[in-house]
Design a protein around this motif. Structure first.
Motif, mmCIF file in Angstrom:
data_model
loop_
_atom_site.group_PDB
_atom_site.id
_atom_site.type_symbol
_atom_site.label_atom_id
_atom_site.label_comp_id
_atom_site.label_asym_id
_atom_site.label_seq_id
_atom_site.Cartn_x
_atom_site.Cartn_y
_atom_site.Cartn_z
ATOM 1 N N ARG A 256 28.298 42.063 40.381
ATOM 2 C CA ARG A 256 28.762 42.232 41.760
ATOM 3 C C ARG A 256 30.117 41.571 42.003
ATOM 4 N N VAL A 257 30.338 40.435 41.343
ATOM 5 C CA VAL A 257 31.567 39.669 41.561
ATOM 6 C C VAL A 257 32.457 39.625 40.324
ATOM 7 N N ARG A 270 31.828 50.696 41.928
ATOM 8 C CA ARG A 270 32.400 49.745 40.984
ATOM 9 C C ARG A 270 33.434 50.437 40.102
ATOM 10 N N LYS A 275 37.620 41.363 37.665
ATOM 11 C CA LYS A 275 38.234 40.472 38.637
ATOM 12 C C LYS A 275 38.698 39.174 37.965
ATOM 13 N N PHE A 314 36.894 37.794 47.802
ATOM 14 C CA PHE A 314 35.612 38.497 47.947
ATOM 15 C C PHE A 314 35.759 39.928 48.459
ATOM 16 N N THR A 317 34.482 42.831 46.213
ATOM 17 C CA THR A 317 33.229 42.626 45.482
ATOM 18 C C THR A 317 32.122 43.458 46.113
ATOM 19 N N PRO A 320 29.406 41.340 49.439
ATOM 20 C CA PRO A 320 29.930 39.972 49.562
ATOM 21 C C PRO A 320 29.183 39.111 50.570
#
Length: 430
Positions: A256-257, A270, A275, A314, A317, A320
């Motif tokens: 997710r991040v 996605r 990142k 964020f 993402t 978030p």
């Protein structure tokens, strides 16, 4: 005339007396009392009333809240009958019409227009409520948590139907301490826009009043499990600490991040781009979109440059809102925060902000692996939509609010819960 027969527009007799230095008008009824031990008869006029066409009126809420099997079976059957489902529907334009006369609207809906205790008056709260549909759910939530000393910001999704926006705007216009967010967002599920909606209300609430002590964010399908007095006392007991879910990020959620996400055709997707690490090497935590935090926490969100950098990071993402607040809670210097060490982790069961039954964690009474009993309603996105059969368990928990409730799924669950909370609030009236 058909609309005037709705449950919540039942007729009741009253007369008024002026009350001393408060300069307020109290309505007093001569009706006798029942159901709540120690309930004072003169307060009966503030108890919810429903006319004879109300389908929920026939249920035995006292028995339901005690888990009586016969009462629960009756409620389960009633909740799915065609007559009940037809009678509970209240069109959006009904709220637009009835709020033309705000005084009448507030009287008929039995809003509490004065603090029930000095303790509550001296401990005001700030609420953010994010809504996109189901006006009846929103109005019943607002009525259940409304107090004149509190302050409420309502964010209506930009893509909501015009009738929903108009109805909620009409309702909020009847209260000096309830207002629409200054900036509305087009909220996309699991995207940054959900966070931005709360951020907009945070800024509005922070700038609107310096008096409130704690911030609580809600959505339109939440409902309280505690009275305002109980909420105030539980927040006082925190002694300046926050209460929100904040745990180490589990491996299955790291994607997710770890990857950049973008909105494509109204949905978040996605990409293959990875990142950069989070600013200041902050450990990313896992948590919930719903929080109970101090005014100081909100000030840090709005003013702390470290958090501003984190907000930017964020924005691309996934979901978030389930990581940002939990991460801020572990940043040094944020009021009410905790160290990022895992010994300070707080689960959703131990955080009082919100009680949610996740389908994967449900189980039978004798199941060793189950976190909570099976949902008695149905599931939406793996979350239990509560039914009357869930109420006894819900009221045994320490959480302030629960999610999700839906009049369309089980009107009796909301009816009995709101009736219970109002009578409890009046029984504790100082």
């Amino acid at each position: 005339m058909r609309l005037l027969k709705r449950c919540w527009l039942g007729q009741f007799l009253m007369f008024t007396i002026a009350v001393g230095s408060l300069g307020m008008v109290f309505l007093v009824s001569q009706l006798s009392t029942d159901w709540t031990p120690g309930f004072i008869p003169k307060y009966r006029w503030l108890e919810y009333t429903y006319d004879h066409s109300c389908p929920e009126k026939e249920c035995n809420c006292s028995a339901i809240l005690q888990g009586d099997r016969e009462a629960l079976e009756w409620a389960k059957i009633q909740a799915i009958t065609k007559d009940v489902r037809k009678n509970i529907q209240i069109p959006d334009d009904h709220y637009i019409n009835t709020t033309q006369d705000c005084r009448s609207f507030k009287l008929k809906r039995k809003y509490l227009m004065f603090p029930l205790s000095k303790e509550e008056e001296e401990f005001p709260l700030a609420y953010s409520i994010v809504v996109h549909h189901k006006v009846q759910n929103f109005e019943r939530l607002l009525r259940a948590i409304y107090a004149p000393q509190n302050i409420y910001c309502v964010h209506v999704d930009k893509k909501s139907k015009a009738s929903v926006s108009s109805a909620i705007s009409a309702i909020t216009s009847c209260f000096p301490n309830v207002f629409l967010a200054s900036q509305a967002e087009n909220v996309v599920y699991a995207s940054w826009s959900r966070v931005q909606a709360d951020l907009n209300c945070m800024a509005d609430l922070y700038n609107a009043s310096t008096k409130w002590k704690y911030f609580i964010n809600l959505c339109g399908q939440d409902f309280p499990l505690k009275t305002n007095l109980e909420i105030v006392r539980m927040l006082r007991a925190l002694r300046g600490r926050n209460s929100l879910e904040s745990e180490n990020l589990p491996p299955e959620k790291k994607w997710r991040v770890s990857y950049v996400h973008q909105i494509v055709d109204g949905r978040i997707q996605r990409t293959k781009k990875k990142k950069d690490p989070a600013p200041f090497n902050l450990p990313i935590m896992s948590g919930s979109a719903y929080i109970v935090v101090t005014r100081g926490y909100i000030r840090s969100v709005l003013e702390d440059q470290r958090i501003h950098a984190l907000l930017e990071w964020f924005k691309d993402t996934y979901s978030p809102d389930e990581h940002l607040w939990a991460t801020i809670q572990r940043i040094s210097g944020v009021p009410g925060s905790k160290r990022p060490n895992r010994k300070y982790d707080v689960s959703d069961i131990n955080a009082i902000a919100r009680l949610v039954k996740w389908e994967a964690h449900e189980g039978s009474q004798d199941s060793m692996g189950a976190v909570y009993p099976e949902c008695k309603g149905n599931h939406v996105r793996s979350i239990c939509v509560y039914a009357a059969g869930d109420l006894q368990w819900l009221l045994e928990q320490d959480h302030l609010f629960a999610n999700k409730f839906d009049v369309d799924t089980d009107p009796i669950a909301i009816y009995c819960l709101e009736k219970y909370l109002r009578q409890k609030a009046l029984a504790d009236w100082k």
